[in-house]
Scaffold this motif. Structure first.
Motif, short mmCIF file in Angstrom:
data_model
loop_
_atom_site.label_atom_id
_atom_site.label_comp_id
_atom_site.label_asym_id
_atom_site.label_seq_id
_atom_site.Cartn_x
_atom_site.Cartn_y
_atom_site.Cartn_z
N VAL A 12 0.72 -1.28 -0.06
CA VAL A 12 0.09 0.08 -0.07
C VAL A 12 0.77 1.13 0.04
O VAL A 12 0.57 2.30 -0.70
CB VAL A 12 -0.96 -0.05 1.32
N TRP A 13 1.84 1.20 1.02
CA TRP A 13 2.59 2.29 0.99
C TRP A 13 3.73 2.76 -0.21
O TRP A 13 3.88 3.88 -0.62
CB TRP A 13 3.79 2.13 2.12
N ASN A 14 4.01 1.57 -0.77
CA ASN A 14 4.86 1.84 -1.93
C ASN A 14 4.29 1.64 -3.33
O ASN A 14 5.10 1.52 -4.37
CB ASN A 14 6.15 0.58 -1.77
N ARG A 18 -5.73 -13.67 -7.47
CA ARG A 18 -6.30 -12.29 -7.91
C ARG A 18 -4.94 -11.46 -7.99
O ARG A 18 -3.92 -11.74 -7.29
CB ARG A 18 -7.15 -11.69 -6.66
N ARG A 19 -5.19 -10.43 -8.63
CA ARG A 19 -4.01 -9.13 -8.86
C ARG A 19 -4.65 -8.18 -8.21
O ARG A 19 -5.61 -7.59 -8.48
CB ARG A 19 -3.80 -8.97 -10.37
N LEU A 20 -3.88 -7.62 -7.04
CA LEU A 20 -4.27 -6.43 -6.35
C LEU A 20 -3.35 -5.49 -6.54
O LEU A 20 -2.11 -5.49 -6.63
CB LEU A 20 -4.16 -6.70 -5.03
N GLU A 21 -4.18 -4.15 -6.72
CA GLU A 21 -3.45 -3.09 -6.67
C GLU A 21 -4.05 -2.07 -5.61
O GLU A 21 -4.89 -1.71 -5.28
CB GLU A 21 -3.78 -2.11 -7.97
N PRO A 22 -3.17 -2.71 -4.36
CA PRO A 22 -3.90 -2.11 -2.73
C PRO A 22 -3.45 -0.60 -2.66
O PRO A 22 -2.60 -0.07 -2.61
CB PRO A 22 -2.76 -2.86 -1.93
N TYR A 23 -5.02 0.06 -2.84
CA TYR A 23 -5.06 1.41 -2.52
C TYR A 23 -4.83 1.88 -1.04
O TYR A 23 -4.46 2.97 -0.96
CB TYR A 23 -6.49 2.00 -3.12
N SER A 80 -8.76 -2.60 -3.19
CA SER A 80 -7.83 -2.88 -4.17
C SER A 80 -8.32 -2.33 -5.50
O SER A 80 -9.58 -2.37 -5.75
CB SER A 80 -7.61 -4.26 -4.43
N GLY A 81 -7.68 -1.63 -6.47
CA GLY A 81 -8.21 -1.27 -7.59
C GLY A 81 -7.83 -2.13 -8.75
O GLY A 81 -7.26 -3.33 -8.48
N PRO A 82 -7.76 -1.72 -10.15
CA PRO A 82 -8.44 -0.73 -10.37
C PRO A 82 -9.97 -0.20 -10.20
O PRO A 82 -10.39 0.95 -10.06
CB PRO A 82 -8.01 -0.54 -12.05
N ALA A 131 -2.53 5.15 -8.08
CA ALA A 131 -3.99 5.05 -7.91
C ALA A 131 -4.42 6.39 -8.27
O ALA A 131 -3.53 7.35 -8.42
CB ALA A 131 -3.80 5.10 -6.07
N PRO A 132 -5.66 6.31 -8.56
CA PRO A 132 -6.24 7.70 -9.28
C PRO A 132 -6.06 8.97 -8.05
O PRO A 132 -6.36 8.70 -7.07
CB PRO A 132 -7.75 7.17 -9.08
N ASP A 133 -5.79 9.99 -8.58
CA ASP A 133 -5.56 11.53 -7.75
C ASP A 133 -6.92 11.36 -6.98
O ASP A 133 -6.80 12.17 -5.91
CB ASP A 133 -5.23 12.44 -8.74
N ASP A 134 -7.94 11.14 -7.59
CA ASP A 134 -9.35 11.63 -6.72
C ASP A 134 -9.69 10.44 -6.00
O ASP A 134 -10.97 10.55 -5.20
CB ASP A 134 -10.09 12.13 -7.76
N PHE A 135 -9.09 9.41 -5.88
CA PHE A 135 -9.57 8.14 -4.83
C PHE A 135 -9.30 8.65 -3.49
O PHE A 135 -8.32 9.08 -2.90
CB PHE A 135 -8.73 7.02 -5.18
N ASP A 136 -10.69 8.61 -2.65
CA ASP A 136 -10.56 9.08 -1.46
C ASP A 136 -11.00 7.88 -0.49
O ASP A 136 -12.04 7.17 -0.59
CB ASP A 136 -11.73 10.22 -1.03
#
Length: 324
Positions: free
Chosen positions: A148-150, A169-174, A187-189, A211-216
Motif C-alpha cells: 500500500v505504502w509503496n 487475484r491481482r491486487l493494486e492495494p489502494y 484494491s483497484g483498479p 492510484a487515481p488522484d481523486d480516490f478518497d
C-alpha cells in the motif's frame, strides 16, 4: 483563533514545503487575504518565512528552520494522544515507531500539556477487537501494508465464501482499513474490498501502479458500508414488541422502530423492521423469546412456528397451557 491558525501555517509549511497563499487558504478554510495578513504577522514575529512570486511560487520556511509544537492547545494535545491506536500500529510493525514519535511530541510540549497527554494515556485505552472472537491471524498484513505504502502490485491466492473457494487475484492495494478488529485492503483498479486474513499466499508482482488522484479512501469506505447494509437488510418484517423487546433493538432496527413504531392498544409496539435472510431472521427473533411476535410475512411467521413446535416436541412440552 488567530494564534492557532499561525501555528497551523507553520506546521503545514514545515511538513509540506512550499505552499501558495491559495493552497494555505484552502487548507485553513479562510480567505487568501487572511493568509496574507497571517504571513505578515509571522514575519513580524521573526519567523524566517519568505515567498516567491510567479506560477511556481509560494511561501516557504528557511531551510533547516523548525518550530517546536508549543502552539498546541490542551484539547489538541489530548486529541493527538487519544488518536493513537497502539494495537493497530503494532500489527503493522510500527509499534516502536509510534512510541518514538509520541516521545518526541511529548518532549516538544510545554510542561502543562505534558500532564494532559500523560492523563489521556492513563485513562483511555482502545481495544478494537470484539468480545466473542479471538483476534484474526493476519500473516501477510505487513506485506500488504508495505505494498500500500509503496504502490506495489500483489498477486495473491484468496479464500472466499462461495465456490470456487480459492481464487487467484491481482491486487493494486489502494489502502488499508481496520474495522472492528479486522483488516481490509481496498484494491483497484475497480475498487474491491478484500479481507487481509483470507489471503492464503502472497507474492510481490515486481510491478508498480498509480492510484487515481481523486480516490478518497474514507469516502469509499463510507459508501461501501452503506451499500453493505443496504444489501444485508434486503427484507422487512412486521412485528409487535414488549417494552423490553423494543429496548433490545439496535442499529437499523432501532432506527426503524423510532421511525414507524406505534402502540397497538394492548401495551405492545407495532413496527416494520428491516431483516436479513429468512434463516438469519428466525434466529434473530428467537433470541427475543416472548418479547416479540412476528406478524408477517406469513412465511417467516410459519417458520418461527415450526421451530417453536419442534422445540416443544423436543422437550416434551405442550404447545398450550392446560386449563386451570
Amino acid at each position: 483563533m488567530k494564534s492557532s491558525r499561525l501555528v497551523s501555517i507553520l506546521l503545514l509549511l514545515q511538513s509540506r514545503g512550499r505552499l501558495t497563499a491559495a493552497q494555505l487558504a484552502e487548507e485553513l478554510e479562510v480567505s487568501v487575504r487572511t493568509v496574507y495578513r497571517d504571513v505578515e504577522a509571522l514575519h513580524a514575529a521573526g519567523v524566517p518565512l519568505y515567498g516567491d512570486a510567479g506560477h511556481a511560487g509560494g511561501y516557504q520556511l528557511l531551510d533547516g528552520w523548525r518550530t517546536r509544537l508549543t502552539g498546541l492547545t490542551t484539547g489538541e494535545a489530548e486529541a493527538l494522544f487519544l488518536s493513537a491506536v497502539p494495537g493497530a500500529a503494532a500489527e503493522l510493525g510500527l509499534g516502536s515507531l509510534l512510541t518514538a514519535a509520541q516521545h518526541k511530541v511529548e518532549a516538544a510540549l510545554p510542561p502543562e500539556l505534558r500532564v494532559h497527554s500523560a492523563r489521556i494515556k492513563s485513562r483511555f485505552h482502545l481495544d478494537a477487537h470484539g468480545w466473542y472472537a479471538d483476534a484474526d491471524e493476519v500473516p501477510y498484513l505487513t506485506e500488504v501494508a508495505h505494498a500500500v505504502w509503496n504502490r506495489r502490485v500483489l498477486r495473491v491466492r484468496y479464500r472466499r465464501w462461495k465456490e470456487p473457494m480459492e481464487v487467484e487475484r491481482r491486487l493494486e492495494p489502494y489502502g488499508l482499513v481496520l474495522k472492528a478488529g479486522r483488516w481490509y485492503v481496498v484494491s483497484g483498479p475497480r475498487p474491491v474490498t478484500y479481507r487481509v486474513d483470507q489471503i492464503i499466499e502472497l507474492a510481490d508482482a515486481s510491478e508498480e501502479f498509480e492510484a487515481p488522484d481523486d480516490f478518497d479512501l474514507v469516502a469509499y469506505w463510507r459508501r461501501y458500508q452503506e451499500d453493505f447494509h443496504d444489501r444485508l437488510y434486503s427484507g422487512t418484517a412486521l412485528v409487535r414488541l414488549t417494552d423490553a423487546g423494543a429496548a433490545r433493538l439496535t442499529g437499523r432496527q432501532a432506527a426503524a422502530l423510532a421511525d414507524n413504531g406505534r402502540p397497538d392498544g394492548e401495551g405492545w409496539t407495532l413496527a416494520e423492521l428491516p431483516v436479513e435472510s429468512a434463516d438469519f431472521a428466525v434466529g434473530e427473533f428467537l433470541r427475543f423469546g416472548s418479547d416479540v411476535e412476528v406478524l408477517g410475512p406469513a412465511s417467516l411467521r410459519d417458520r418461527l412456528a415450526d421451530v417453536v413446535r419442534a422445540l416443544a416436541d423436543r422437550y416434551g412440552l405442550p404447545l398450550t397451557r392446560p386449563a386451570p
